[in-house]
Design a protein around this motif. Structure first.
Motif, PDB file in Angstrom:
ATOM      1  N   GLU A  85       1.020  -1.236  -0.067  1.00 25.15           N
ATOM      2  CA  GLU A  85       0.065   0.028  -0.170  1.00 25.15           C
ATOM      3  C   GLU A  85       0.816   1.223   0.159  1.00 25.15           C
ATOM      4  O   GLU A  85       0.375   2.181  -0.611  1.00 25.15           O
ATOM      5  N   HIS A  86       1.798   1.262   0.829  1.00 25.42           N
ATOM      6  CA  HIS A  86       2.798   2.293   0.974  1.00 25.42           C
ATOM      7  C   HIS A  86       3.675   2.820  -0.351  1.00 25.42           C
ATOM      8  O   HIS A  86       3.981   3.832  -0.889  1.00 25.42           O
ATOM      9  N   GLN A  88       2.367   2.350  -3.392  1.00 24.19           N
ATOM     10  CA  GLN A  88       1.333   3.347  -4.226  1.00 24.19           C
ATOM     11  C   GLN A  88       1.138   4.817  -3.802  1.00 24.19           C
ATOM     12  O   GLN A  88       1.209   5.772  -4.639  1.00 24.19           O
ATOM     13  N   GLU A  89       1.388   4.969  -2.496  1.00 22.45           N
ATOM     14  CA  GLU A  89       1.505   6.218  -2.095  1.00 22.45           C
ATOM     15  C   GLU A  89       2.811   6.836  -2.446  1.00 22.45           C
ATOM     16  O   GLU A  89       2.771   8.405  -2.402  1.00 22.45           O
ATOM     17  N   GLU A  90       3.798   6.314  -2.589  1.00 20.81           N
ATOM     18  CA  GLU A  90       5.135   6.952  -2.754  1.00 20.81           C
ATOM     19  C   GLU A  90       5.645   6.749  -4.146  1.00 20.81           C
ATOM     20  O   GLU A  90       6.591   7.681  -4.658  1.00 20.81           O
ATOM     21  N   HIS A  93       7.014  10.230  -6.826  1.00 20.77           N
ATOM     22  CA  HIS A  93       7.664  11.221  -6.114  1.00 20.77           C
ATOM     23  C   HIS A  93       9.020  11.828  -6.353  1.00 20.77           C
ATOM     24  O   HIS A  93       9.346  12.735  -6.559  1.00 20.77           O
ATOM     25  N   GLU A 147       9.534   9.968   7.151  1.00 13.77           N
ATOM     26  CA  GLU A 147       8.113  10.539   7.265  1.00 13.77           C
ATOM     27  C   GLU A 147       8.061  11.359   8.560  1.00 13.77           C
ATOM     28  O   GLU A 147       7.382  12.607   8.604  1.00 13.77           O
ATOM     29  N   HIS A 176       4.887  16.984   0.637  1.00 11.91           N
ATOM     30  CA  HIS A 176       5.139  16.223   1.923  1.00 11.91           C
ATOM     31  C   HIS A 176       4.767  16.804   3.328  1.00 11.91           C
ATOM     32  O   HIS A 176       4.636  15.867   4.117  1.00 11.91           O
ATOM     33  N   LEU A 179       1.342  15.355   3.591  1.00  9.05           N
ATOM     34  CA  LEU A 179       1.059  14.020   3.643  1.00  9.05           C
ATOM     35  C   LEU A 179       1.720  13.115   4.748  1.00  9.05           C
ATOM     36  O   LEU A 179       1.287  12.268   5.175  1.00  9.05           O
ATOM     37  N   ASP A 180       3.021  13.456   5.165  1.00 17.03           N
ATOM     38  CA  ASP A 180       3.615  12.671   5.793  1.00 17.03           C
ATOM     39  C   ASP A 180       3.199  12.214   7.095  1.00 17.03           C
ATOM     40  O   ASP A 180       3.570  11.344   7.837  1.00 17.03           O
ATOM     41  N   HIS A 183       1.072   9.618   6.962  1.00 21.51           N
ATOM     42  CA  HIS A 183       2.038   8.254   6.540  1.00 21.51           C
ATOM     43  C   HIS A 183       2.241   7.839   8.216  1.00 21.51           C
ATOM     44  O   HIS A 183       2.538   6.752   8.049  1.00 21.51           O
ATOM     45  N   GLU A 186       0.062   6.391  10.171  1.00 19.64           N
ATOM     46  CA  GLU A 186      -0.239   4.738   9.648  1.00 19.64           C
ATOM     47  C   GLU A 186       1.092   3.884  10.128  1.00 19.64           C
ATOM     48  O   GLU A 186       0.865   2.616  10.440  1.00 19.64           O
TER      49      GLU A 186
END
Length: 244
Positions: A85-86, A88-90, A93, A147, A176, A179-180, A183, A186
């Motif tokens: 999953e992470h 896909q988030e990163e 970049h 993060e 960032h 978002l971070d 993250h 999580e």
């Protein structure tokens, strides 16, 4: 705090907070107004060298965790699921950084051409070793540091006001900063869900401490004028004396 003591995430937070004063000082010094534009351009190129390793690192960690799950490792399956999953988030970049570099007035070749610094290799390269030769859970310590020390919310406006750069040169810092924090929450929730043994908690902590030290050295170097020599006796492992 329960009767069993602090959670893995609480232990890691406390450990990093006890050790991060030099990094915070180096970051503040890096973002000082004096001659910020050339430093910001170097920062973008350096961060590209770091960030372009993120997805490949996680992909390799997923492969190793998947193998360990087949062998009965109880934390490998949840670890692989989180990393998928992470990823896909990163993803992408590093492309943001190349776009920022161009908008800041430098060619993308400034990031893509030179050999990355040994400090970048020390930061990201250690993770390849631990993933390959120890356990991929170590990567969570690295992620916690990257993060956890993301750009401050007001940094975008500080850079813009000082350098006159357009919004198009500031996307990575802006995104960032937003978002971070989510993250990081999580990640810490994952640490508290995983069936971590004391040894695996130590793996995450050692990786985080190393990452904190390597990131500190990276920001110390970025904060120096481009042509400044290293102080006598200060090699890549000795970043003292460069905080405000």
């Amino acid at each position: 705090m329960s009767a069993a003591g602090p959670s893995p995430s609480a232990r890691l937070r406390v450990t990093l907070r006890l050790l991060d004063a030099e990094l915070l000082g180096a970051m503040e010094y890096m973002w000082r107004a004096e001659e910020l534009l050339p430093r910001y351009r170097r920062y973008l190129c350096t961060m590209h060298a770091v960030v372009r390793a993120s997805v490949p690192l996680m992909e390799r960690a997923v492969e190793r965790a998947t193998l360990l799950a087949v062998r009965g490792d109880p934390l490998a399956g949840p670890l692989a699921a989180y990393l998928r999953e992470h990823i896909q988030e990163e993803r992408g970049h590093d492309t943001w950084l190349l776009e920022d570099i161009r908008a800041a007035g430098s060619p993308p070749g400034d990031a893509l051409g030179p050999m990355p610094s040994p400090l970048v290799a020390a930061l990201a390269g250690s993770q390849y070793y631990w993933i390959e030769h120890h356990h991929p859970v170590a990567l969570l310590g690295y992620i916690a540091v990257l993060e956890g020390y993301a750009p401050a919310p007001d940094l975008t406006s500080r850079i813009a006001d000082t350098t006159g750069l357009p919004d198009a040169a500031l996307r990575t810092v802006r995104e960032h900063a937003a978002l971070d924090t989510g993250h990081l929450d999580e990640l810490y929730a994952l640490l508290d869900r995983l069936p971590l043994t004391r040894g695996r908690q130590s793996d995450v902590t050692v990786s985080a401490m190393h990452s904190l030290d390597a990131l500190t050295r990276l920001f110390v170097r970025l904060g120096r004028p481009a042509a400044a020599p290293l102080p006598r006796g200060a090699g890549p492992s000795s970043p003292t004396g460069v905080t405000p």
